[in-house]
Motif scaffolding. Structure first.
Motif, short mmCIF file in Angstrom:
data_model
loop_
_atom_site.label_atom_id
_atom_site.label_comp_id
_atom_site.label_asym_id
_atom_site.label_seq_id
_atom_site.Cartn_x
_atom_site.Cartn_y
_atom_site.Cartn_z
N VAL A 96 0.84 -1.20 0.00
CA VAL A 96 0.00 0.00 0.00
C VAL A 96 0.88 1.25 0.00
O VAL A 96 0.61 2.22 -0.73
N SER A 97 1.93 1.23 0.82
CA SER A 97 2.80 2.41 0.88
C SER A 97 3.49 2.65 -0.46
O SER A 97 3.77 3.80 -0.83
N GLU A 98 3.77 1.60 -1.21
CA GLU A 98 4.36 1.77 -2.53
C GLU A 98 3.38 2.46 -3.48
O GLU A 98 3.79 3.25 -4.34
N ARG A 99 2.10 2.18 -3.32
CA ARG A 99 1.10 2.87 -4.14
C ARG A 99 1.06 4.36 -3.80
O ARG A 99 0.95 5.21 -4.69
N VAL A 100 1.17 4.65 -2.51
CA VAL A 100 1.21 6.06 -2.10
C VAL A 100 2.49 6.71 -2.59
O VAL A 100 2.49 7.86 -3.03
N GLN A 101 3.61 5.96 -2.54
CA GLN A 101 4.89 6.49 -3.01
C GLN A 101 4.80 6.84 -4.50
O GLN A 101 5.37 7.85 -4.94
N GLU A 102 4.08 6.04 -5.26
CA GLU A 102 3.92 6.33 -6.68
C GLU A 102 3.20 7.65 -6.89
O GLU A 102 3.56 8.45 -7.76
N PHE A 103 2.16 7.88 -6.07
CA PHE A 103 1.47 9.16 -6.16
C PHE A 103 2.42 10.31 -5.84
O PHE A 103 2.46 11.33 -6.55
N VAL A 104 3.21 10.16 -4.77
CA VAL A 104 4.15 11.21 -4.38
C VAL A 104 5.16 11.47 -5.50
O VAL A 104 5.46 12.62 -5.84
N ASP A 105 5.67 10.39 -6.10
CA ASP A 105 6.64 10.54 -7.18
C ASP A 105 6.03 11.26 -8.38
O ASP A 105 6.68 12.13 -8.99
N LYS A 106 4.81 10.92 -8.75
CA LYS A 106 4.16 11.56 -9.89
C LYS A 106 3.84 13.02 -9.59
O LYS A 106 3.92 13.88 -10.47
N PHE A 107 3.45 13.29 -8.34
CA PHE A 107 3.18 14.68 -7.96
C PHE A 107 4.46 15.50 -8.07
O PHE A 107 4.46 16.63 -8.60
N ASN A 108 5.57 14.95 -7.58
CA ASN A 108 6.85 15.67 -7.63
C ASN A 108 7.31 15.84 -9.07
O ASN A 108 7.93 16.86 -9.42
#
Length: 467
Positions: free
Chosen positions: A270-282
């Motif tokens: 789940v945290s990897e899915r959130v990390q993907e969002f953070v990476d795309k936002f950045n």
């Protein structure tokens, strides 16, 4: 276009090259202006395209987090390699299972008596009927295939749910018929209509009978179901892949014995899915900085610096980062900051502490789910982000309108180039007419001057004689 091949003949002054130079001098300032305008417009279109791509890339991870299932990743572990386990995250729940496999499913196999030769020894004629899983298939055996190999080939060609082959035992040949599928429900029954008139004896085609009453074939391998106990509950299935006992869990057994299977929530996934969002936002912030930021070292702004559309998009996205989902005002998890997602004020980028997120997900799974996903009709932050991005990318959005406007500007620039070509063509024709007229006039003057000089030259001798 008027011909200017003879331009300048009369005067030696007005030439085609001079016309070209004058037209080029008139054209060049407008061409330079249109080129610069086109380059800037194309650069802006490219910048908006990069921005759109970055926003589209942000949408996918937010969609993954916008449903409760996206916050409920699971993993399954078996204590025994002989018991494989896979899960369907959309259907599975946490659980622990003690499994004892006492019998593996297997496919039935039947064998005939021994024959002297597989290709020349005749076995009788008539009709074989194979019944597998309640489906009957009739196979005609006649003079074209009434050998052991002929029968095997006919069975394989019939698609009856069985496979047939001939085994050389060293002392003879035996027909072997095996069910394609495991389990009692796929057991084989063979009945015959023997041309010799006797359907149950051991001569002719009836020597292949195996119908539950007459067993002229030998059952070399019995049909069996898989037998197991799951948490003390007896289970039987026709295959060794058991997928309908525990919701969302599939067990694959290869040996008998005891195992323990644990299905647990996978906070790391789940945290990897959130990390993907953070990476795309950045990544989106990087694009915005590239096309609309200000470089203090060079003193230059990006091609879209100060663009109101980008400012609006940034403002809307940043607003989501501090949003408190309605109904969660007094909960332990209220904002993204509470689950380890914070903003670096100097860059506008997100920072993600996965350890904080995993702890919150473990301690408050329902609240973390409600923070991101839609629950009871209330939109979480991820759902709100999906809707926002969808609006930003819509065909009637400010971003689309801005891009369409720039595309129209390119069309207008081309129109201006076409108009410039027409004006220059008109100018060229006018200069040719004017230069041609001037050239003709000068030629006439030159001709008159030559005539006068000739007359004066003719008078000179007379004047000398009179003197």
């Amino acid at each position: 276009m008027a011909s200017i091949s003879s331009l300048g003949v009369g005067s030696g002054i007005f030439s085609a090259d001079l016309v070209d130079q004058l037209v080029a001098a008139e054209r060049e300032p407008t061409v330079q202006r249109l080129n610069l305008k086109q380059q800037r417009t194309e650069a802006m279109i490219s910048a908006y395209g990069a921005l759109r791509s970055a926003i589209e890339a942000l949408k996918a991870p937010m969609e993954a987090l916008s449903s409760p299932d996206g916050l409920k990743a699971f993993s399954a572990v078996s204590s025994n390699e002989s018991l494989g386990v896979t899960i369907d995250e959309a259907a599975v729940s946490r659980g622990s299972y003690s499994i004892n496999v006492t019998q593996l499913a297997q496919a039935q196999s039947l064998a005939s008596s021994s024959f002297a030769d597989k290709d020349t020894t005749t076995v009788g004629t008539g009709t074989l009927t194979l019944d597998v899983g309640g489906v009957a298939t009739e196979i005609v055996i006649d003079g074209s295939n009434n050998t052991l190999q002929g029968v095997a080939d006919a069975i394989n060609d019939a698609g009856a749910g069985v496979s047939a082959g001939v085994v050389d035992t060293g002392s003879g040949f035996r027909l072997v018929i095996s069910s394609d599928e495991t389990g009692l429900e796929n057991a084989i029954q063979v009945s015959v209509a023997d041309d010799d008139g006797n359907n149950t004896d051991v001569s002719g085609l009836s020597q292949f009978v195996f119908d539950g009453v007459t067993s002229n074939l030998e059952e070399t391998v019995k049909a069996k179901d898989a037998l197991m106990e799951i948490n003390g509950i007896a289970i039987s299935r026709p295959t060794n892949v058991v997928e309908d006992v525990v919701a969302g869990v599939t067990f694959t057994v290869s040996e008998t014995g005891a195992s323990t299977v644990r299905v647990e929530q996978d906070a790391g996934a789940v945290s990897e899915r959130v990390q993907e969002f953070v990476d795309k936002f950045n990544a989106l912030q990087d694009v915005i900085s590239s096309v609309a930021g200000f470089n203090s070292a060079s003193g230059q702004g990006g091609i879209l610096s100060g663009d109101s559309t980008i400012r609006s998009i940034q403002s809307s996205l940043r607003g989501l980062l501090t949003t408190i989902v309605p109904g969660m005002e007094n909960s332990d998890v209220r904002t993204l900051g509470d689950v380890g997602i914070t903003t670096d004020p100097s860059t506008g980028k997100l920072e993600f502490d996965q350890s904080v997120f995993k702890e919150k997900l473990k301690d408050h799974p329902d609240q973390v789910t409600a923070l991101f996903a839609e629950q009871d009709g209330v939109e979480g932050i991820a759902e709100q982000a999906v809707n926002l991005v969808t609006d930003i990318l819509a065909s009637d959005s400010a971003l689309s309108n801005r891009t369409d406007g720039l595309s129209n500007a390119l069309d207008r620039i081309q129109d201006q180039r076409d108009q410039l070509d027409l004006r220059m063509e008109s100018l060229r024709e006018r200069l040719v007419r004017q230069f041609t007229a001037a050239d003709s006039l000068i030629a006439q003057l030159n001709s008159t001057g030559s005539f006068v000089l000739q007359q004066l030259a003719a008078l000179a001798p007379q004047n000398n004689q009179n003197s």
